[in-house]
Design an enzyme around this catalytic site. Sequence first.
Site, PDB file in Angstrom:
ATOM      1  N   HIS A   1     -10.358 -14.362   3.428  1.00  0.00           N
ATOM      2  CA  HIS A   1     -11.489 -13.526   3.165  1.00  0.00           C
ATOM      3  C   HIS A   1     -12.718 -14.652   2.688  1.00  0.00           C
ATOM      4  CE1 HIS A   1      -9.305  -9.517   2.223  1.00  0.00           C
ATOM      5  NE2 HIS A   1      -9.000 -10.148   3.483  1.00  0.00           N
TER       6      HIS A   1
ATOM      7  N   ASP B   1       2.623   1.753   3.077  1.00  0.00           N
ATOM      8  CA  ASP B   1       3.618   1.165   3.753  1.00  0.00           C
ATOM      9  C   ASP B   1       4.963   1.330   3.406  1.00  0.00           C
ATOM     10  OD1 ASP B   1       1.161  -0.632   4.188  1.00  0.00           O
ATOM     11  OD2 ASP B   1       1.531  -1.858   2.424  1.00  0.00           O
TER      12      ASP B   1
ATOM     13  N   HIS C   1       1.024  -1.419   0.060  1.00  0.00           N
ATOM     14  CA  HIS C   1       0.027  -0.135  -0.097  1.00  0.00           C
ATOM     15  C   HIS C   1       1.054   1.171  -0.111  1.00  0.00           C
ATOM     16  CE1 HIS C   1      -2.145  -3.067   2.527  1.00  0.00           C
ATOM     17  NE2 HIS C   1      -3.352  -2.568   1.839  1.00  0.00           N
TER      18      HIS C   1
HETATM   19  C1  XUL Z   1      -7.283  -6.860   4.617  1.00  0.00           C
HETATM   20  C2  XUL Z   1      -6.479  -7.303   3.252  1.00  0.00           C
HETATM   21  C3  XUL Z   1      -5.740  -6.124   2.732  1.00  0.00           C
HETATM   22  C4  XUL Z   1      -5.587  -6.172   1.224  1.00  0.00           C
HETATM   23  C5  XUL Z   1      -4.940  -5.008   0.510  1.00  0.00           C
HETATM   24  O1  XUL Z   1      -7.793  -7.862   4.790  1.00  0.00           O
HETATM   25  O2  XUL Z   1      -6.565  -8.155   2.946  1.00  0.00           O
HETATM   26  O3  XUL Z   1      -4.328  -6.083   3.169  1.00  0.00           O
HETATM   27  O4  XUL Z   1      -4.790  -7.300   0.776  1.00  0.00           O
HETATM   28  O5  XUL Z   1      -5.431  -3.921   0.778  1.00  0.00           O
HETATM   29 CO    CO Z   2      -5.633  -9.259   1.195  1.00  0.00          CO
END
Ligand code: XUL
Ligand code: CO
Length: 439
Positions: free
Chosen positions: A271, A103, A100
């Site tokens: 996720h 980061d 990001h």
């Molecule tokens: C959060 C996540 C993030 C994304 C990038 O759960 O997975 O780190 O991968 O923003």
């Molecule tokens: Co992620």
Amino acid sequence: MSYFDNVPVVKFEGRDSKNPFAFKYYDPKRVILGKTMEEHLPFAMAWWHNMCANGVDMFGVGTADKSFGCVPGTMEHARAKVDAGIEFMSKLGIKYFCFHDVDIVPEDPDDINETNRRLDEITDYILEKTKGTDIRCLWTTCNMFGNPRYMNGAGSSNSADVFCFAAAQAKKGIENAVKLGAKAYVFWGGREGYETLLNTDMKLEEENIAKLFTLCRDYGRKIGFTGDFYVEPKPKEPMKHQYDFDAATAIGFLRKYGLEKDFKMNIEANHATLAGHTLQHELRVCAVNDMMGSVDANQGAMLLGWDTDQFPTNVYDTTLAMYEILKAGGLRGGFNFDSKCRRPSNTFEDMFYSYIAGMDTLALGLIKAAEIIEDGRIDSFVKERYSSWETGVGAKIRSGEFTLEDCAAYAAELKKPENPGSGRQEYLENIVNNVLFHS
Ligand code: XUL
Ligand code: CO
């Protein structure tokens, strides 16, 4: 300056090796189904977990020292993280990294122009340091969830000013993807969702997210970005509900707004499980919709309802994931370890052990998935199971030759169909075990 002097270059030594700094299964040059393991498995280091996260959680401060001898929040620290990151990747043979914006540099809380200047400086430094190496950026993204301005969302914010800041960050993120030759730019909708519908205009929020994606797509193509845009679905956390709930939802959303050609999915294992799916399910959804992009490799703790981002060590899961990926012809992106060491695993050695575990587990998954495909029993069972669609009535329905009346007339003549046949789940699960634990 080096940071990991007590860790050797990590090499493949085979499954009988007891050297903790050796791969037992990941053998980069080994050929599997016509490609080398390193071609099948483009591994990436996640900057945020590996170079930044120090174990801080809601109940306590950090346990790991990621200062790399500098004062955190300075550009000197940002440069040290580049040096340490490249040393880390080189020792493991990792070719890609993901980050990001914030980061890699400290954000100036008062002036986005200064943050962008710092990004220019550090991306120049990354280019300088990676020159002559085979280390590249897999994807860039922007943190559009941490700063208080994003408390009501980024693309989905109630505030048009905040939308413009999200757009400005994404613009820079796409420019950085071009500058670093990245394969993709990622949108993870951290706060693109809601806490309560009582204060939420869902229609406007979703339209605005699509607007942000469209503006980014158009700008990216204008400046010569030829890579993919990825959406990374996640159902919840930090928000109670997030709009990119899972792959099927995100794909439907992209199609609604005509974005499906430029966008693919970045599927994260933890996720998937938060959405009540398996990683295998999410990958299958991508495969059948031509949306297979990249993977954020990790695993969750199944008894917990949040995103624990653990390194993948479950071979059963990685085998079934690799089975999907192999059958879909591979990933366009790679395997980014969106995984962090457990809070008590707080040494530099643990960072290496964790990556070795994750890389070996995906490598084992690849080896075993290829064996399942070569074994052929599962694929041939599935083919046979659907064979009624290949000829006769089935073929006529599929080709559009049969109307509803034709189907009904056929049923009337038959009076009663034959039993459709056993699903043989246990037989198939036992084949997986047979392949996994073949001695
Ligand atoms: C959060 C996540 C993030 C994304 C990038 O759960 O997975 O780190 O991968 O923003
Ligand atoms: Co992620």
